[in-house]
Scaffold this motif. Structure first.
Motif, PDB file in Angstrom:
ATOM      1  N   THR A   9      -1.614  71.709  41.701  1.00  0.00           N
ATOM      2  CA  THR A   9      -3.355  71.771  42.273  1.00  0.00           C
ATOM      3  C   THR A   9      -3.856  71.485  41.503  1.00  0.00           C
ATOM      4  O   THR A   9      -3.647  71.705  39.570  1.00  0.00           O
ATOM      5  CB  THR A   9      -2.916  73.227  42.211  1.00  0.00           C
ATOM      6  N   ARG A  10      -4.667  70.484  41.755  1.00  0.00           N
ATOM      7  CA  ARG A  10      -5.090  69.774  40.129  1.00  0.00           C
ATOM      8  C   ARG A  10      -6.309  70.861  40.133  1.00  0.00           C
ATOM      9  O   ARG A  10      -6.673  71.703  40.670  1.00  0.00           O
ATOM     10  CB  ARG A  10      -6.512  68.445  40.930  1.00  0.00           C
ATOM     11  N   ARG A  11      -6.680  71.064  38.890  1.00  0.00           N
ATOM     12  CA  ARG A  11      -7.949  71.762  38.544  1.00  0.00           C
ATOM     13  C   ARG A  11      -9.366  70.990  38.585  1.00  0.00           C
ATOM     14  O   ARG A  11      -9.235  69.913  38.851  1.00  0.00           O
ATOM     15  CB  ARG A  11      -7.397  70.985  36.192  1.00  0.00           C
ATOM     16  N   LYS A  12      -9.970  72.144  39.191  1.00  0.00           N
ATOM     17  CA  LYS A  12     -11.513  71.918  39.980  1.00  0.00           C
ATOM     18  C   LYS A  12     -11.661  71.242  38.587  1.00  0.00           C
ATOM     19  O   LYS A  12     -12.773  72.872  37.672  1.00  0.00           O
ATOM     20  CB  LYS A  12     -11.829  73.070  40.492  1.00  0.00           C
ATOM     21  N   THR A  13     -12.258  70.598  38.618  1.00  0.00           N
ATOM     22  CA  THR A  13     -13.891  69.804  37.714  1.00  0.00           C
ATOM     23  C   THR A  13     -14.782  69.293  38.074  1.00  0.00           C
ATOM     24  O   THR A  13     -14.583  69.318  39.595  1.00  0.00           O
ATOM     25  CB  THR A  13     -12.874  68.473  37.043  1.00  0.00           C
ATOM     26  N   SER A  15     -17.510  66.367  39.051  1.00  0.00           N
ATOM     27  CA  SER A  15     -16.990  65.106  39.757  1.00  0.00           C
ATOM     28  C   SER A  15     -17.595  63.791  38.971  1.00  0.00           C
ATOM     29  O   SER A  15     -19.253  64.199  38.690  1.00  0.00           O
ATOM     30  CB  SER A  15     -17.814  64.709  40.982  1.00  0.00           C
ATOM     31  N   SER A  25     -11.704  66.027  39.763  1.00  0.00           N
ATOM     32  CA  SER A  25     -10.892  66.062  41.356  1.00  0.00           C
ATOM     33  C   SER A  25     -10.858  66.690  42.481  1.00  0.00           C
ATOM     34  O   SER A  25     -10.344  66.157  43.340  1.00  0.00           O
ATOM     35  CB  SER A  25     -10.307  68.170  40.601  1.00  0.00           C
ATOM     36  N   PRO A 209     -14.091  66.782  33.325  1.00  0.00           N
ATOM     37  CA  PRO A 209     -12.652  65.675  34.020  1.00  0.00           C
ATOM     38  C   PRO A 209     -11.684  65.037  32.638  1.00  0.00           C
ATOM     39  O   PRO A 209     -12.927  64.533  31.699  1.00  0.00           O
ATOM     40  CB  PRO A 209     -13.465  64.776  34.439  1.00  0.00           C
ATOM     41  N   GLY A 238      -1.420  69.564  36.468  1.00  0.00           N
ATOM     42  CA  GLY A 238      -2.488  69.574  37.295  1.00  0.00           C
ATOM     43  C   GLY A 238      -4.002  69.185  36.288  1.00  0.00           C
ATOM     44  O   GLY A 238      -5.021  68.920  36.787  1.00  0.00           O
ATOM     45  N   ASP A 241      -7.512  63.161  35.035  1.00  0.00           N
ATOM     46  CA  ASP A 241      -8.060  62.744  35.936  1.00  0.00           C
ATOM     47  C   ASP A 241      -8.393  61.088  35.409  1.00  0.00           C
ATOM     48  O   ASP A 241      -8.107  60.684  36.792  1.00  0.00           O
ATOM     49  CB  ASP A 241      -9.414  63.542  36.010  1.00  0.00           C
TER      50      ASP A 241
END
Ligand code: SF4
Length: 387
Positions: A9-13, A15, A25, A209, A238, A241
């Motif tokens: 699960t990618r860390r939510k960053t 954009s 992410s 990111p 995760g 990026d």
């Protein structure tokens, strides 16, 4: 390249936009590389850019240090649609000159102290942010263990904390100026440092990111192994990026950085990796830079290979030798090595720990390195038997 895995699960960053590329992410993990040609050799640099793009590089770094480099960059920009990033060394004002021709600028907080010492660092960053805003660019705050901000180093005994504080300070500058189109990198030549610091950073700044890389990972195969261990530990959790695999390669083989970067990502996302918790430091460690336009003698890659060969008699010794291509990063990046070499046009500088041993011709340096190595080994074993 899309990255998807039920296990990761990618860390939510946020954009970050590098023209049409999203780093963060919401986008796939991108792969970066750097030209090793002389920037002013426009045909060679354009060939290198094409070669890297053809192998899948998403962003390509070009070194720019002078007015003539800027003129060459302008021509390169006209001839390629590749996404270009320039890294600023000590002259932050160069940002204004390169900005019309690039998509992203990398600056190193540790380098903002050298020029115009009377101008506060925050003012220099303001200038960079203004330039980025005007030209719609991304920025990278590129913190490097080998060139840490001296004021952070003075306040923090632990280089890891100095690096983290430096990144946090610069995030503060950018955020205060209302600028969020930035990524952060925290690089070291030690993969374990890269793992530790990026994990800590990801906890403290989950939204930012991250650009991952083991700097001066060196020659193959060790350079790939170091990068792989670091990326496996981070990407599989995760974290990360965009990546750069920094390898010492002949300039016509630079595309291997991109192929290896893409392969590591694909392997991790396909679950094809061993769970190696740390990089195991065993025996001789050779770190060497990936070379770039700044390399001061074209014999650099050969020199690194020759040093590795001659040092094989010390393969089991816990000794680090650093071989660097130029004076920009040579003196600082060799600080932690037992022996440090960096190229000048007609000689090689040699350092043993912090002591500068002198300058040696390209035909004199190898015997001297061997002699120093023998002395280091003798001193170590002498010390261990009397301890
Ligand atoms: S040490 Fe010098 S030549 Fe090597 S990559 Fe860094 S700037 Fe380029």
């Amino acid at each position: 390249m899309e990255n998807a895995s039920p296990q990761i699960t990618r860390r939510k960053t946020r954009s970050v936009k590098v023209r049409d590329l999203i780093i963060g992410s919401a986008g796939p993990i991108s792969v970066q590389s750097m030209c090793a040609t002389k920037t002013q050799d426009i045909p060679a640099t354009l060939n290198q850019v094409s070669m890297l793009v053809d192998h899948g590089a998403d962003v390509i770094r070009i070194a720019v240090d002078s007015r003539k480099d800027v003129e060459a960059l302008a021509e390169i920009r006209k001839a390629t649609s590749a996404r270009i990033v320039v890294d600023l060394q000590e002259s932050y004002k160069l940002a204004e000159k390169v900005a019309p021709f690039v998509d992203k600028i990398r600056y190193n907080p540790g380098h903002l102290h050298h020029h115009e010492k009377n101008v506060p660092v925050a003012e220099k960053v303001r200038f960079l942010v203004q330039t980025a805003k005007t030209h719609n660019l991304a920025l990278r705050i590129g913190v490097n263990f080998g060139s840490l901000d001296p004021s952070q180093r003075a306040e923090n005994d632990d280089p890891m904390e100095a690096a983290l504080h430096s990144a946090t300070q610069h995030i503060g500058y950018l955020e205060d100026l209302g600028f969020q189109n930035y990524v952060v990198s925290l690089k070291s030549s030690d993969p374990n440092d890269v793992i530790d610091i990026n994990r800590k950073f990801a906890e403290r700044h989950p939204e930012v990111p991250l650009h991952l890389g083991v700097t001066e990972a060196g020659m193959l195969p060790m350079g790939e192994i170091k990068s792989r261990v670091a990326f496996e530990n981070l990407l599989a959790q995760g974290i990360g990026d965009t990546v750069r695999v920094s390898l010492t390669l002949p300039f016509d083989k630079k595309y291997e950085e991109v192929i290896i970067g893409k392969k590591i990502i694909a392997d991790i996302y396909a679950g094809r990796f061993r769970s190696v918790p740390r990089f195991e430091h065993s025996g001789l460690n050779i770190i060497s830079c990936p070379s770039c336009s700044r390399v001061e003698n074209e014999k650099f890659v050969e020199l690194a290979q020759q040093v590795r060969e001659l040092a094989q008699f010390a393969a089991k010794e816990q000794i680090t030798i650093a071989v660097m291509g130029c004076r920009v990063n040579g003196p600082g990046e060799t600080d932690d090595a037992d022996l440090g070499l960096w190229c000048a046009p007609s000689h090689v500088n040699l350092k043993r720990k912090s002591e500068l041993l002198g300058q040696f011709g390209y035909d004199e340096i190898l015997p001297r390195v061997k002699q120093e190595l023998e002395q280091i080994i003798a001193a170590k074993h002498g010390a261990s038997t009397t301890a």
